[in-house]
Motif scaffolding. Structure first.
Motif, PDB file in Angstrom:
ATOM      1  N   ILE A   1       1.261  -1.141  -0.578  1.00  0.00           N
ATOM      2  CA  ILE A   1      -0.112  -0.181  -0.395  1.00  0.00           C
ATOM      3  C   ILE A   1       0.617   0.872  -0.540  1.00  0.00           C
ATOM      4  N   ASN A   2       0.425   2.680  -0.142  1.00  0.00           N
ATOM      5  CA  ASN A   2       1.018   3.900  -0.201  1.00  0.00           C
ATOM      6  C   ASN A   2       0.728   4.091   1.288  1.00  0.00           C
ATOM      7  N   TYR A   3       1.477   3.925   2.501  1.00  0.00           N
ATOM      8  CA  TYR A   3       1.905   4.218   3.126  1.00  0.00           C
ATOM      9  C   TYR A   3       2.921   4.932   3.565  1.00  0.00           C
ATOM     10  N   PRO A   4       3.154   5.969   4.436  1.00  0.00           N
ATOM     11  CA  PRO A   4       4.340   6.573   4.980  1.00  0.00           C
ATOM     12  C   PRO A   4       5.224   5.868   5.903  1.00  0.00           C
ATOM     13  N   VAL A   5       6.994   5.668   5.742  1.00  0.00           N
ATOM     14  CA  VAL A   5       7.739   5.090   6.304  1.00  0.00           C
ATOM     15  C   VAL A   5       7.439   5.495   7.346  1.00  0.00           C
ATOM     16  N   PHE A   6       7.464   4.636   8.250  1.00  0.00           N
ATOM     17  CA  PHE A   6       7.503   4.648  10.111  1.00  0.00           C
ATOM     18  C   PHE A   6       8.737   3.824  10.675  1.00  0.00           C
ATOM     19  N   ASN A   7       8.181   3.670  12.318  1.00  0.00           N
ATOM     20  CA  ASN A   7       9.137   3.402  12.929  1.00  0.00           C
ATOM     21  C   ASN A   7       8.549   2.763  13.906  1.00  0.00           C
ATOM     22  N   LEU A   8       9.822   1.500  14.623  1.00  0.00           N
ATOM     23  CA  LEU A   8       9.284   1.020  15.723  1.00  0.00           C
ATOM     24  C   LEU A   8       8.537   2.131  16.803  1.00  0.00           C
ATOM     25  N   ALA A   9       9.155   2.841  17.068  1.00  0.00           N
ATOM     26  CA  ALA A   9       8.576   3.656  18.278  1.00  0.00           C
ATOM     27  C   ALA A   9       6.817   4.460  17.685  1.00  0.00           C
ATOM     28  N   ASP A  10       6.777   4.454  16.168  1.00  0.00           N
ATOM     29  CA  ASP A  10       5.862   4.648  16.105  1.00  0.00           C
ATOM     30  C   ASP A  10       4.857   3.684  16.435  1.00  0.00           C
ATOM     31  N   VAL A  11       4.492   2.588  15.968  1.00  0.00           N
ATOM     32  CA  VAL A  11       4.341   1.617  16.289  1.00  0.00           C
ATOM     33  C   VAL A  11       3.774   1.439  17.750  1.00  0.00           C
ATOM     34  N   TYR A  12       4.505   1.691  18.334  1.00  0.00           N
ATOM     35  CA  TYR A  12       4.347   1.333  20.302  1.00  0.00           C
ATOM     36  C   TYR A  12       3.427   2.277  20.299  1.00  0.00           C
ATOM     37  N   ILE A  13       3.608   3.590  20.044  1.00  0.00           N
ATOM     38  CA  ILE A  13       2.851   4.808  20.123  1.00  0.00           C
ATOM     39  C   ILE A  13       1.810   4.308  19.355  1.00  0.00           C
ATOM     40  N   VAL A  14       1.492   3.799  17.997  1.00  0.00           N
ATOM     41  CA  VAL A  14      -0.025   3.617  17.988  1.00  0.00           C
ATOM     42  C   VAL A  14      -0.987   2.064  18.876  1.00  0.00           C
TER      43      VAL A  14
ATOM     44  N   GLY B   1      -0.257   1.491  21.522  1.00  0.00           N
ATOM     45  CA  GLY B   1      -0.234   1.603  22.580  1.00  0.00           C
ATOM     46  C   GLY B   1      -1.870   2.282  23.031  1.00  0.00           C
ATOM     47  N   GLY B   2      -1.713   3.207  21.872  1.00  0.00           N
ATOM     48  CA  GLY B   2      -3.465   4.440  21.965  1.00  0.00           C
ATOM     49  C   GLY B   2      -4.836   3.491  21.453  1.00  0.00           C
ATOM     50  N   VAL B   3      -4.395   2.551  20.821  1.00  0.00           N
ATOM     51  CA  VAL B   3      -5.221   1.208  20.105  1.00  0.00           C
ATOM     52  C   VAL B   3      -5.601   0.660  22.146  1.00  0.00           C
ATOM     53  N   LEU B   4      -4.750   0.366  22.488  1.00  0.00           N
ATOM     54  CA  LEU B   4      -4.996  -0.172  23.858  1.00  0.00           C
ATOM     55  C   LEU B   4      -5.320   0.747  24.425  1.00  0.00           C
ATOM     56  N   VAL B   5      -5.247   2.122  24.728  1.00  0.00           N
ATOM     57  CA  VAL B   5      -6.531   2.742  24.957  1.00  0.00           C
ATOM     58  C   VAL B   5      -7.089   2.942  25.412  1.00  0.00           C
ATOM     59  N   MET B   6      -7.393   2.979  24.291  1.00  0.00           N
ATOM     60  CA  MET B   6      -9.002   3.037  23.497  1.00  0.00           C
ATOM     61  C   MET B   6     -10.044   1.802  23.046  1.00  0.00           C
ATOM     62  N   ILE B   7      -9.069   0.298  23.365  1.00  0.00           N
ATOM     63  CA  ILE B   7      -9.863  -0.610  23.789  1.00  0.00           C
ATOM     64  C   ILE B   7     -10.055  -0.759  25.446  1.00  0.00           C
ATOM     65  N   ASN B   8      -9.221  -0.898  26.037  1.00  0.00           N
ATOM     66  CA  ASN B   8      -9.651  -0.506  27.587  1.00  0.00           C
ATOM     67  C   ASN B   8     -10.891   0.461  27.700  1.00  0.00           C
ATOM     68  N   THR B   9     -10.507   1.528  27.717  1.00  0.00           N
ATOM     69  CA  THR B   9     -11.567   2.929  27.887  1.00  0.00           C
ATOM     70  C   THR B   9     -13.313   2.744  26.951  1.00  0.00           C
ATOM     71  N   LEU B  10     -13.232   1.899  26.378  1.00  0.00           N
ATOM     72  CA  LEU B  10     -14.472   0.644  25.939  1.00  0.00           C
ATOM     73  C   LEU B  10     -14.568   0.707  26.607  1.00  0.00           C
ATOM     74  N   ARG B  11     -13.999  -1.315  27.233  1.00  0.00           N
ATOM     75  CA  ARG B  11     -14.363  -1.796  28.326  1.00  0.00           C
ATOM     76  C   ARG B  11     -14.962  -1.196  29.592  1.00  0.00           C
ATOM     77  N   VAL B  12     -13.988  -0.495  29.641  1.00  0.00           N
ATOM     78  CA  VAL B  12     -14.510   0.340  31.364  1.00  0.00           C
ATOM     79  C   VAL B  12     -15.604   1.254  31.150  1.00  0.00           C
ATOM     80  N   SER B  13     -16.114   1.732  30.125  1.00  0.00           N
ATOM     81  CA  SER B  13     -17.195   2.428  29.765  1.00  0.00           C
ATOM     82  C   SER B  13     -18.393   1.222  29.487  1.00  0.00           C
ATOM     83  N   ARG B  14     -18.582   0.537  28.751  1.00  0.00           N
ATOM     84  CA  ARG B  14     -19.465  -0.318  29.085  1.00  0.00           C
ATOM     85  C   ARG B  14     -19.849  -1.548  30.538  1.00  0.00           C
ATOM     86  N   THR B  15     -18.512  -1.754  31.131  1.00  0.00           N
ATOM     87  CA  THR B  15     -18.462  -1.868  32.733  1.00  0.00           C
ATOM     88  C   THR B  15     -19.259  -1.133  33.524  1.00  0.00           C
ATOM     89  N   GLU B  16     -18.916  -0.309  33.207  1.00  0.00           N
ATOM     90  CA  GLU B  16     -19.509   1.087  34.485  1.00  0.00           C
ATOM     91  C   GLU B  16     -21.042   0.826  33.788  1.00  0.00           C
TER      92      GLU B  16
END
Length: 151
Positions: free
Chosen positions: A119-132, A134-149
């Motif tokens: 695909i035509n996607y910008p070149v990135f690094n491993l730090a970017d992978v960690y950040i993304v 982690g961000g996805v995991l934060v969103m999943i956690n937030t949705l899970r906690v929101s549904r539990t509450e």
């Protein structure tokens, strides 16, 4: 709480080792296929953010990343006993943000090297992978906690 800092330090160290290896052993612009038709190493430098935006805004990135890193440290301290999944996600974000921060602070640019060839996607690094990741995991956690509450 130490375990979260270990995750962040390991993420940071692996990122820095890969970036050092690419900067040391590859010429800028050089490409090395990893999985044909899928991903390759491509040695480039980025003075901006994701997708090459905000080029040459080094001071901006240093200030913003410093604030983010301090915020993560305080938030990790606050939630590390009750929200372990969220703490691991923040540790990944911390490690990745620190990796790109060090590059910008010391060199004024970030070493990018991972390029999807299908695909035509910008070149990135491993730090970017960690950040993304982690961000996805934060969103999943937030949705899970929101549904539990709500339940």
């Amino acid at each position: 709480m130490l375990r979260y800092y270990v995750v962040a330090i390991v993420a940071f160290a692996v990122d820095q080792f890969i970036k050092w290896s690419v900067a040391t052993f590859m010429d800028i612009g050089q490409k090395i296929p990893l999985i044909s038709g899928f991903i390759q190493l491509t040695s480039i430098r980025n003075r901006g953010a994701a997708f090459g935006i905000l080029q040459n805004q080094r001071l901006f990135f240093i200030v913003v990343t410093t604030i983010v890193l301090i915020g993560i440290i305080f938030y990790l301290y606050k939630i590390h006993r009750k929200q372990k999944e969220l703490a691991y996600a923040l540790a990944l974000i911390f490690g990745g943000a620190l990796g790109n921060f060090v590059d910008r602070a010391l060199h004024g640019e970030v070493v990018d090297m991972l390029e999807f060839t299908f695909i035509n996607y910008p070149v990135f690094n491993l730090a970017d992978v960690y950040i993304v990741t982690g961000g996805v995991l934060v969103m999943i956690n937030t949705l899970r906690v929101s549904r539990t509450e709500k339940a």
